[in-house]
Design a protein around this motif. Structure first.
Motif, PDB file in Angstrom:
ATOM      1  N   PRO A  26       3.714   2.191   9.847  1.00  0.00           N
ATOM      2  CA  PRO A  26       4.465   1.993   8.629  1.00  0.00           C
ATOM      3  C   PRO A  26       5.842   1.786   9.006  1.00  0.00           C
ATOM      4  O   PRO A  26       6.877   1.132   8.377  1.00  0.00           O
ATOM      5  N   ARG A  27       6.425   2.679   9.996  1.00  0.00           N
ATOM      6  CA  ARG A  27       7.855   2.966  10.119  1.00  0.00           C
ATOM      7  C   ARG A  27       8.272   1.593  11.099  1.00  0.00           C
ATOM      8  O   ARG A  27       9.620   1.636  11.186  1.00  0.00           O
ATOM      9  N   LEU A  28       7.494   0.877  11.546  1.00  0.00           N
ATOM     10  CA  LEU A  28       7.849  -0.328  12.443  1.00  0.00           C
ATOM     11  C   LEU A  28       8.102  -1.554  11.682  1.00  0.00           C
ATOM     12  O   LEU A  28       8.765  -2.655  11.876  1.00  0.00           O
ATOM     13  N   HIS A  29       7.770  -1.409  10.244  1.00  0.00           N
ATOM     14  CA  HIS A  29       8.094  -2.594   9.435  1.00  0.00           C
ATOM     15  C   HIS A  29       7.815  -3.772   9.812  1.00  0.00           C
ATOM     16  O   HIS A  29       8.349  -4.770   9.755  1.00  0.00           O
ATOM     17  N   LEU A  30       6.374  -3.984  10.097  1.00  0.00           N
ATOM     18  CA  LEU A  30       5.774  -5.104  10.525  1.00  0.00           C
ATOM     19  C   LEU A  30       5.533  -5.827   9.355  1.00  0.00           C
ATOM     20  O   LEU A  30       5.284  -5.518   8.332  1.00  0.00           O
ATOM     21  N   PRO A  31       5.591  -7.358   9.612  1.00  0.00           N
ATOM     22  CA  PRO A  31       5.415  -8.227   8.418  1.00  0.00           C
ATOM     23  C   PRO A  31       3.883  -8.285   7.653  1.00  0.00           C
ATOM     24  O   PRO A  31       3.727  -8.322   6.623  1.00  0.00           O
ATOM     25  N   VAL A  32       2.770  -8.001   8.437  1.00  0.00           N
ATOM     26  CA  VAL A  32       1.485  -8.000   8.103  1.00  0.00           C
ATOM     27  C   VAL A  32       0.776  -6.471   8.222  1.00  0.00           C
ATOM     28  O   VAL A  32       0.265  -6.071   7.074  1.00  0.00           O
ATOM     29  N   VAL A  33       1.038  -5.816   9.435  1.00  0.00           N
ATOM     30  CA  VAL A  33       0.412  -4.678   9.602  1.00  0.00           C
ATOM     31  C   VAL A  33       1.264  -3.484   9.073  1.00  0.00           C
ATOM     32  O   VAL A  33       1.904  -2.904   9.548  1.00  0.00           O
ATOM     33  N   THR A  34       1.079  -3.181   7.698  1.00  0.00           N
ATOM     34  CA  THR A  34       1.993  -2.656   6.995  1.00  0.00           C
ATOM     35  C   THR A  34       1.003  -2.016   5.813  1.00  0.00           C
ATOM     36  O   THR A  34       0.144  -2.544   5.537  1.00  0.00           O
ATOM     37  N   PRO A  35       1.395  -0.619   5.333  1.00  0.00           N
ATOM     38  CA  PRO A  35       0.717  -0.167   4.383  1.00  0.00           C
ATOM     39  C   PRO A  35       0.926  -0.866   2.770  1.00  0.00           C
ATOM     40  O   PRO A  35       0.172  -0.715   2.064  1.00  0.00           O
ATOM     41  N   LEU A  36       2.122  -1.527   2.615  1.00  0.00           N
ATOM     42  CA  LEU A  36       2.482  -2.162   1.385  1.00  0.00           C
ATOM     43  C   LEU A  36       3.364  -3.243   1.510  1.00  0.00           C
ATOM     44  O   LEU A  36       4.437  -3.207   2.199  1.00  0.00           O
ATOM     45  N   LEU A  37       2.868  -4.561   1.124  1.00  0.00           N
ATOM     46  CA  LEU A  37       3.462  -5.728   1.145  1.00  0.00           C
ATOM     47  C   LEU A  37       4.470  -6.128   0.037  1.00  0.00           C
ATOM     48  O   LEU A  37       4.447  -5.413  -1.054  1.00  0.00           O
ATOM     49  N   ASN A  38       5.400  -6.868   0.263  1.00  0.00           N
ATOM     50  CA  ASN A  38       6.472  -7.135  -0.746  1.00  0.00           C
ATOM     51  C   ASN A  38       6.968  -6.020  -1.470  1.00  0.00           C
ATOM     52  O   ASN A  38       7.350  -5.805  -2.484  1.00  0.00           O
ATOM     53  N   ALA A  39       7.414  -4.876  -0.463  1.00  0.00           N
ATOM     54  CA  ALA A  39       7.984  -3.440  -0.917  1.00  0.00           C
ATOM     55  C   ALA A  39       9.447  -3.475  -0.793  1.00  0.00           C
ATOM     56  O   ALA A  39       9.895  -3.814   0.434  1.00  0.00           O
ATOM     57  N   SER A  40      10.041  -3.233  -1.929  1.00  0.00           N
ATOM     58  CA  SER A  40      11.328  -2.744  -1.781  1.00  0.00           C
ATOM     59  C   SER A  40      11.532  -1.218  -1.401  1.00  0.00           C
ATOM     60  O   SER A  40      10.478  -0.876  -1.183  1.00  0.00           O
ATOM     61  N   PRO A  41      12.505  -1.107  -0.651  1.00  0.00           N
ATOM     62  CA  PRO A  41      12.749   0.373  -0.022  1.00  0.00           C
ATOM     63  C   PRO A  41      12.162   1.462  -1.095  1.00  0.00           C
ATOM     64  O   PRO A  41      11.426   2.359  -0.641  1.00  0.00           O
ATOM     65  N   ASP A  42      12.556   1.428  -2.405  1.00  0.00           N
ATOM     66  CA  ASP A  42      12.057   2.289  -3.212  1.00  0.00           C
ATOM     67  C   ASP A  42      10.522   2.336  -3.610  1.00  0.00           C
ATOM     68  O   ASP A  42       9.975   3.290  -3.750  1.00  0.00           O
ATOM     69  N   ARG A  43      10.115   1.206  -3.581  1.00  0.00           N
ATOM     70  CA  ARG A  43       8.472   0.925  -3.946  1.00  0.00           C
ATOM     71  C   ARG A  43       7.916   1.339  -2.741  1.00  0.00           C
ATOM     72  O   ARG A  43       6.787   2.044  -2.836  1.00  0.00           O
ATOM     73  N   PHE A  44       8.454   1.360  -1.441  1.00  0.00           N
ATOM     74  CA  PHE A  44       7.544   1.534  -0.379  1.00  0.00           C
ATOM     75  C   PHE A  44       7.512   3.273  -0.431  1.00  0.00           C
ATOM     76  O   PHE A  44       6.569   3.828  -0.101  1.00  0.00           O
ATOM     77  N   ARG A  45       8.899   3.932  -0.760  1.00  0.00           N
ATOM     78  CA  ARG A  45       8.771   5.285  -0.851  1.00  0.00           C
ATOM     79  C   ARG A  45       8.043   5.959  -1.848  1.00  0.00           C
ATOM     80  O   ARG A  45       7.266   6.726  -1.657  1.00  0.00           O
ATOM     81  N   ASP A  46       7.815   5.191  -3.098  1.00  0.00           N
ATOM     82  CA  ASP A  46       6.786   5.753  -4.005  1.00  0.00           C
ATOM     83  C   ASP A  46       5.314   5.556  -3.547  1.00  0.00           C
ATOM     84  O   ASP A  46       4.557   6.258  -4.089  1.00  0.00           O
ATOM     85  N   PHE A  47       5.020   4.487  -2.688  1.00  0.00           N
ATOM     86  CA  PHE A  47       3.656   4.353  -2.475  1.00  0.00           C
ATOM     87  C   PHE A  47       3.049   4.303  -1.258  1.00  0.00           C
ATOM     88  O   PHE A  47       1.960   4.281  -0.972  1.00  0.00           O
ATOM     89  N   ALA A  48       4.201   4.496  -0.278  1.00  0.00           N
ATOM     90  CA  ALA A  48       3.699   4.424   1.222  1.00  0.00           C
ATOM     91  C   ALA A  48       4.430   5.186   1.925  1.00  0.00           C
ATOM     92  O   ALA A  48       4.595   5.126   3.215  1.00  0.00           O
ATOM     93  N   ASP A  49       5.242   6.359   1.632  1.00  0.00           N
ATOM     94  CA  ASP A  49       6.246   7.048   2.210  1.00  0.00           C
ATOM     95  C   ASP A  49       5.546   7.656   3.464  1.00  0.00           C
ATOM     96  O   ASP A  49       6.181   7.763   4.585  1.00  0.00           O
ATOM     97  N   THR A  50       4.279   8.412   3.036  1.00  0.00           N
ATOM     98  CA  THR A  50       3.663   9.099   4.109  1.00  0.00           C
ATOM     99  C   THR A  50       2.258   8.524   4.442  1.00  0.00           C
ATOM    100  O   THR A  50       1.533   9.176   4.910  1.00  0.00           O
ATOM    101  N   ALA A  51       2.282   7.228   4.444  1.00  0.00           N
ATOM    102  CA  ALA A  51       0.811   6.567   4.526  1.00  0.00           C
ATOM    103  C   ALA A  51       0.613   6.693   6.080  1.00  0.00           C
ATOM    104  O   ALA A  51       1.345   7.080   7.068  1.00  0.00           O
ATOM    105  N   PRO A  52      -0.773   7.272   6.445  1.00  0.00           N
ATOM    106  CA  PRO A  52      -1.879   6.997   5.557  1.00  0.00           C
ATOM    107  C   PRO A  52      -2.476   7.924   4.283  1.00  0.00           C
ATOM    108  O   PRO A  52      -3.165   7.814   3.591  1.00  0.00           O
ATOM    109  N   ILE A  53      -1.474   9.069   4.254  1.00  0.00           N
ATOM    110  CA  ILE A  53      -1.649  10.048   3.211  1.00  0.00           C
ATOM    111  C   ILE A  53      -0.665   9.516   2.201  1.00  0.00           C
ATOM    112  O   ILE A  53       0.300   8.992   2.167  1.00  0.00           O
TER     113      ILE A  53
END
Length: 451
Positions: free
Chosen positions: A25-52
């Motif tokens: 998730p920290r590599l910010h890959l376009p497809v292999v990511t825990p959350l698509l179409n995510a702003s920094p805030d949305r990524f933090r809310d739903f994928a900050d510690t992915a896969p947990i």
């Protein structure tokens, strides 16, 4: 301590998988990511510690010292105590330890944030409880309120489960035990009781020695992080006792196997009306039935259990809720939400990394011994039920209906994987138990988990 090659391979694969799941998730890959179409805030809310599901937050709290003390005591004295206690005390000791361990881990985040306030969040069941004036009407209209974007849609967790889950908290409120603390206590007591259920089941399916070996592992399993503060802890306890009673019925380990089978059917039947995913508990249940030593013992368990489960189905049908209708509608609701932005190309394998975090590396080592062809040929109950739980996880993963949050959602299956550690050589138990405890403490103190 001697460690076999299979254990080294299993743990090494688990470590690499888990590391990859946290790093990708920290590599910010376009497809292999825990959350698509995510702003920094949305990524933090739903994928900050992915896969947990949670947020990075190194912290300590009121539960830190008790959690460490319980973990250390379990490692130093747990195996010896489990071996020496009178048998009747072992399940009770496992339950009490599991309860104290889970509560201490929850209290690392404090009373309100870690325990009493968790089930009062805006997506949780308790927010819906005050709106239920007529239970019968709520059940009759339940399916019609599952889909989102309707004026009377159920809130997220209510819509995602059959009515049994909501009814539990409504009834708890009706008897005067309303609010987050009482709801959390129900989930804690029911969820931690799974430790006792597993010990009872392992004794019936294998032998007393194996059950005693399993006891320390299930008592301080990392799964406790999510059991104390989520309704899935309650579901886990219901399902675990359903399987345990079925094991007692199949093996004739109780005076009245038919009554045990009826209890199993009622619990497993109730379970699928609390959580659609518990339909997959059919796989561990079938595994238990396969271990039957005769056709008579198989039928003694199977027929009453099925009939009892059908009674639960019939009651809900007469009340106005048909399980299959709810199941199909909840799939639509699932894809109306964040699921579309959680790509399977990441979660398909990262879900399994969350399983590693939830069961611990000691349990992973134990799983390496489940694939024993000789044991499977002789229909070893412990091997079969763990394999059944593992197949349930694989099926849930491939369904694509469990993308993220699986450290919580798959609790009813994962607690059985922990029992596989009993298959490890006894001389290594303290080492693997310590690894599980350290892993649980690390996750709970470095991540503020959402549950």
């Amino acid at each position: 301590m001697s460690v076999s090659r299979r254990e080294v391979v299993a743990v090494s694969v688990a470590v690499v998988l888990t590391a990859a799941a946290f790093v990708v998730p920290r590599l910010h890959l376009p497809v292999v990511t825990p959350l698509l179409n995510a702003s920094p805030d949305r990524f933090r809310d739903f994928a900050d510690t992915a896969p947990i599901f949670g947020w990075w937050n190194a912290h300590v709290g009121p539960g830190t010292v008790p959690a460490i003390a319980i973990g250390v005591a379990a490692v130093l004295w747990g195996p010896a105590l489990a071996a020496r206690l009178p048998w009747r005390a072992v399940p009770w000791a496992a339950w009490a330890t599991s309860c104290a361990w889970a509560f201490s881990l929850a209290m690392v985040d404090g009373w309100q944030r870690g325990f009493a306030g968790r089930l009062t969040a805006r997506h949780e069941y308790l927010r819906q409880v005050p709106t239920i004036d007529d239970v019968g009407e709520a059940v009759r209209t339940f399916a019609g309120r599952i889909l989102d974007y309707q004026p009377d849609s159920w809130i997220t967790h209510v819509s995602g489960h059959p009515p049994g889950a909501l009814l539990t908290f409504v009834w708890l409120d009706r008897i005067g035990l309303g609010g987050g603390a009482w709801a959390g206590m129900l989930c804690l007591l029911a969820g931690s009781s799974a430790a006792a259920a597993i010990v009872v089941a392992v004794r019936a399916l294998s032998d007393e020695d194996m059950a005693r070996r399993a006891a320390p592992f299930v008592a301080v399993a990392p799964t406790a992080i999510w059991i104390a503060v989520s309704a899935d802890g309650y579901f886990t306890g219901v399902a675990a006792w359903g399987i345990a009673l079925l094991a007692l019925a199949v093996t004739g380990s109780v005076r009245w196997p038919v009554l045990a089978a009826v209890g199993a059917g009622l619990l497993l039947g109730w379970g699928i009306f609390c959580n659609y995913g518990l339909g997959l508990m059919a796989l561990p249940a079938v595994a238990v039935l396969i271990s039957a030593r005769s056709r008579r013992s198989l039928l003694t368990a199977l027929v009453p259990a099925v009939l009892a489960a059908l009674v639960v189905v019939a009651i809900f049908a007469l009340a106005g809720f048909w399980w299959l209708d709810g199941y199909h509608l909840v799939q639509e609701r699932y894809w109306q939400g964040i699921a579309n932005d959680r790509p399977f190309v990441y979660w398909g394998w990262a879900n399994l990394a969350s399983v590693v975090c939830a069961i611990g590396l000691g349990s992973v080592a134990g799983l390496s011994r489940v694939f024993d062809l000789a044991a499977l040929r002789r229909r070893s109950g412990l091997h079969l039920v763990v394999l059944g739980a593992l197949l349930s996880i694989v099926a849930a993963d491939l369904s694509r209906l469990s993308k993220a949050e699986t450290e919580r959602i798959w609790l009813p299956f994962m607690v059985w994987l922990v029992a596989s550690a009993a298959l490890l050589p006894q001389k290594s138990h303290r080492w693997w138990l310590a690894l599980n405890v350290v892993g649980a403490l690390a996750v709970n103190h470095l991540i503020f988990t959402n549950w």
